[in-house]
Enzyme design. Structure first.
Site, PDB file in Angstrom:
ATOM      1  N   GLU A  91     121.034  29.740  34.384  1.00 51.27           N
ATOM      2  CA  GLU A  91     119.896  30.749  33.977  1.00 51.27           C
ATOM      3  C   GLU A  91     120.681  32.185  33.811  1.00 51.27           C
ATOM      4  O   GLU A  91     120.018  32.959  33.447  1.00 51.27           O
ATOM      5  CB  GLU A  91     119.253  31.086  35.394  1.00 51.27           C
ATOM      6  CG  GLU A  91     119.733  31.485  36.654  1.00 51.27           C
ATOM      7  CD  GLU A  91     120.607  30.331  37.481  1.00 51.27           C
ATOM      8  OE1 GLU A  91     120.995  29.352  36.880  1.00 51.27           O
ATOM      9  OE2 GLU A  91     120.681  30.495  38.719  1.00 51.27           O
TER      10      GLU A  91
ATOM     11  N   CYS B  67     122.845  24.203  40.875  1.00 55.21           N
ATOM     12  CA  CYS B  67     123.958  24.624  41.699  1.00 55.21           C
ATOM     13  C   CYS B  67     123.460  23.626  42.960  1.00 55.21           C
ATOM     14  O   CYS B  67     123.597  22.573  42.903  1.00 55.21           O
ATOM     15  CB  CYS B  67     123.887  25.988  42.097  1.00 55.21           C
ATOM     16  SG  CYS B  67     125.604  26.207  42.826  1.00 55.21           S
TER      17      CYS B  67
ATOM     18  N   HIS C 222     125.284  27.888  37.222  1.00 58.88           N
ATOM     19  CA  HIS C 222     124.093  28.631  37.051  1.00 58.88           C
ATOM     20  C   HIS C 222     123.778  28.989  35.456  1.00 58.88           C
ATOM     21  O   HIS C 222     124.001  30.401  35.233  1.00 58.88           O
ATOM     22  CB  HIS C 222     124.165  30.130  38.037  1.00 58.88           C
ATOM     23  CG  HIS C 222     124.326  29.713  39.265  1.00 58.88           C
ATOM     24  ND1 HIS C 222     122.970  29.621  39.940  1.00 58.88           N
ATOM     25  CD2 HIS C 222     125.205  29.616  40.252  1.00 58.88           C
ATOM     26  CE1 HIS C 222     123.155  29.342  41.059  1.00 58.88           C
ATOM     27  NE2 HIS C 222     124.574  29.348  41.398  1.00 58.88           N
TER      28      HIS C 222
END
Ligand code: GLN
Length: 543
Positions: free
Chosen positions: A512, A384, A510
């Protein structure tokens, strides 16, 4: 068969790992073939954690439907297959907002609007909504945030008391408490547990199971004492001691003490024998790695355990996929200064990751990190803001666009290579108004991104207001930057990479949030593989 409920409360102190425990219970039940849903009720007054400083709250976890939620939902995602959406996390702020809106509409006309029953009814309605978000949910695990005894959590405890009163056969209460070892006295102390259970009982909640966080296994004597004082059978007093190496050991440790069996018995749910084989195999890789890589994370909240929770976990998952261990070194970006000392400040890792972030502080240190990685052929992964940093660095140092910047930091930059999303320009309220949630992304073949995903259409979650400014696209491409991921509908560049470099990649989303130990995210897997191929300064890799 009616839906069953497990309410999880916490006592004595915060940070006991209630989310992790709840997620571990969820995992164990799934391993017995039970379909579960997980909910988190947060007693704070913010409508969501989206506007809170990471120092206050840790990471904000984003769901597919764009809810900004508590980081415990990240644990739920990593440990279970529970549906996770806006319905999965309610706060006092949301609950009061709903009740007050209904009062203004006239829904309670003629009545005095009160905590009991109006607020508690709304809490119960939200628990029910969470139970019916998908068909065939058998067990709902509801974690109550905060610590028993807090003023703020009272309405939630009252609501779960009523909920059970209305469904006496379908609910159990699990209380997670702390049993400290006092070094000076050489003794384990049960009094804090007794007191926190006493507070629960005053409210009308009697725990069915007590989970004791402790340093070492508890003796039978201690368990007997807790059992007697807390009115819970001794076989239902279970210890949850600190795990040695990995949080992924927690479900295994709880299973060893028969926790899942005991919960199923108490709830009278039918289930299969627990199959933990996949989890055990994964854990075996974690506990017996081949070689090690070292990654540096350059961010703003490095001293805070939880600010980049999902990033840390996803890196561990990448290491699981690569079969190696990973050491994470943390660097505060505003301590990195130019004049040739970048190497001194952050050098010595196999690669670097720049996570998401907001605001000016720490920007330049991150840009220096990207420059250091690009020039020295060291793997770089930007998430990001980390992608925006990669773009700004390239603009300044490769394209020669002096003072190129993101308009988030410099509104008057002569080269706004990162600028505000057009839809964001009309927005006045800051809460819940970013580009949030899952969007599709088309992947270009023959790129690092395609190598990783192996697909031409993927979905990833977003949380940002700024983006790459397409006016500069041709210029970037002419100097070798490849935009390998694109949101076609909005014509937005979502992934940038540098083919002239071993592994330098930025994503506007994102990844993750979508990594699990059993299903490591492909980009984290490939990043860790790239680190393993480049035992640059540590030379530690032997795998
Ligand atoms: N501050 C940047 C933006 O709003 C990046 C956000 C992030 O990293 N999540 O676009």
């Amino acid at each position: 068969m009616s839906i069953k409920y497990i309410f999880i409360t916490g006592g004595v102190v915060s940070s006991l790992g209630k989310g992790l425990t709840a997620a571990s219970i969820g995992h164990l039940l799934e391993c017995r073939g039970i379909k579960i849903a997980m909910l988190k009720l947060d007693p704070y007054l913010n409508v969501d954690p989206g506007t809170m400083n990471p120092f206050q709250h840790g990471e904000v976890y984003v769901t597919d439907d764009g809810a900004e939620t508590d980081l415990d939902l990240g644990h739920y995602y990593r440990f279970t297959n529970s549906p996770l959406s806006r319905v999965s996390n309610s706060t006092t702020g949301q609950i009061y907002e709903t009740v007050i809106k209904r009062e203004r509409k006239g829904d309670f006309l003629g009545k005095t609007v009160q905590v009991i029953p109006h607020v508690t009814d709304e809490i119960k309605a939200r628990i029910l909504a969470g139970s019916h978000q998908e068909n065939n949910i058998e067990v709902v695990i509801v974690e109550i945030g905060g610590t028993v005894g807090d003023i703020e959590s009272l309405p939630f405890l009252e609501a779960i008391r009523q909920f059970r009163y209305e469904r006496p056969k379908d609910c159990i209460n699990v209380h997670l408490t702390y049993v400290p070892y006092l070094k000076a006295a050489g003794e384990v102390k049960t009094k804090p547990t007794q007191h926190s259970v006493q507070v629960l009982r005053e409210i009308g909640i009697i725990p069915d199971i007590i989970l004791c966080r402790c340093e070492d296994e508890l003796s039978d004597d201690i368990k007997a004492k807790i059992s007697l004082f807390c009115n819970v059978r001794q076989d239902l007093v279970i210890d949850e001691k600190d795990v040695a190496k990995s949080i992924y050991e927690v479900p295994i440790e709880l299973h060893k003490q028969g926790l899942d069996e005991k919960i199923c018995k108490a709830l009278e749910v039918k289930s299969k024998p627990t199959d933990l084989s996949r989890w055990e195999k994964m854990l075996n890789t974690v506990l017996h790695p081949k070689g090690k890589v070292v990654v540096g994370i350059v961010g703003k909240y490095m001293d805070h355990q939880d600010a980049y929770k999902s990033v840390f976990e996803a890196l561990h998952h990448g290491a699981i996929a690569a079969g190696c261990a990973i050491e994470i070194r943390r660097f505060e970006s505003d301590r990195i200064v130019e004049n040739g000392s970048v190497e001194k400040a952050i050098g010595g890792c196999d690669g670097y990751l720049v996570p998401g972030g907001f605001g000016e502080r720490g920007w330049e240190g991150k840009v220096l990190t990207a420059k250091y990685c690009r020039e020295n052929q060291i793997p770089y992964f930007g998430l990001c803001l980390g992608m925006q940093i990669m773009i700004v660095e390239f603009a300044r140092n490769v394209l020669g666009l002096k003072n190129a910047h993101s308009t988030e930091v410099d509104k008057n930059t002569p080269y706004p290579v990162i600028s505000m999303l057009s839809e964001q320009k009309r927005i006045e309220n800051l809460g819940g108004t970013m580009r949030l949630g899952a969007y599709p992304c088309e992947i270009k073949k023959g790129t690092l991104a395609f190598d990783a995903y192996g697909e031409t259409l993927i979905w990833e979650r977003h949380r940002h207001r700024y983006e790459f400014n397409n006016e500069y696209k041709e210029m970037f491409e002419s100097k070798g930057m490849v935009f390998s991921g694109k949101w076609a509908k909005g014509d937005l560049c979502e992934i940038s990479e540098l083919p002239s470099h071993p592994w330098m990649l930025g994503v506007q989303f994102h990844p993750e949030f979508k990594s699990k130990p059993l299903v490591p995210h492909p980009l984290f897997r490939d990043f860790v593989r790239a680190l393993a191929l480049k035992p640059a300064m540590t030379g530690a890799w032997q795998g």
